[in-house]
Design an enzyme around this catalytic site. Structure first.
Site: not given
Length: 136
Positions: A89-90
């Site tokens: 994810c980020n």
């Protein structure tokens, strides 16, 4: 009957991570080069702005379990229950929860990337332009 005490988000995250052997960007790159499935669950706007990992598969979080159930009727091709899977994810928070869920549906080698895509990019690892349509 007593109601269990809520964990709160930090406790929930710690519990999920206790089930994972999380990997560094360098280890994720090594796994990628050896055939692991890298799964990017970031929103389209983040991928468009920051790029993507070459060879990663973009899967909307909302359908992740359906597309990666190793025995499911709606799974994507190209992996088995034995395939190493690295979710990113980020920054490595949502991916921990997602990887834990993938382990629970039968991907025993699922884990996530410590620091997420941003740690990958900061480590100078390959990045391609973003915008790949997600598997829905």
């Amino acid at each position: 009957m007593s109601t269990p005490q809520p964990l709160g988000v930090e406790g929930f995250l710690a519990e999920a991570r206790s089930e994972l052997d999380r990997v560094s960007p360098a280890r994720a790159d090594e796994l990628r080069r050896r055939g692991a499935l890298l799964v990017d669950i970031r929103p389209h706007h983040d991928r468009l702005a920051e790029g993507e990992v070459p060879g990663s598969v973009v899967v909307e979080r909302i359908v992740l379990e359906w597309r990666l159930d190793p025995n499911g009727a709606h799974r994507i091709p190209g992996f088995t229950s034995d395939t190493p899977v690295v979710v990113l994810c980020n920054e490595g928070y949502a991916s921990s929860l997602a990887a834990r869920d993938l382990r629970r549906i039968g991907l025993a080698r699922a884990t996530d990337l410590v620091g997420g895509f941003r740690a990958w990019a900061a480590a100078g690892l390959p990045v391609r332009p973003g915008g790949t349509p997600a598997i829905t």
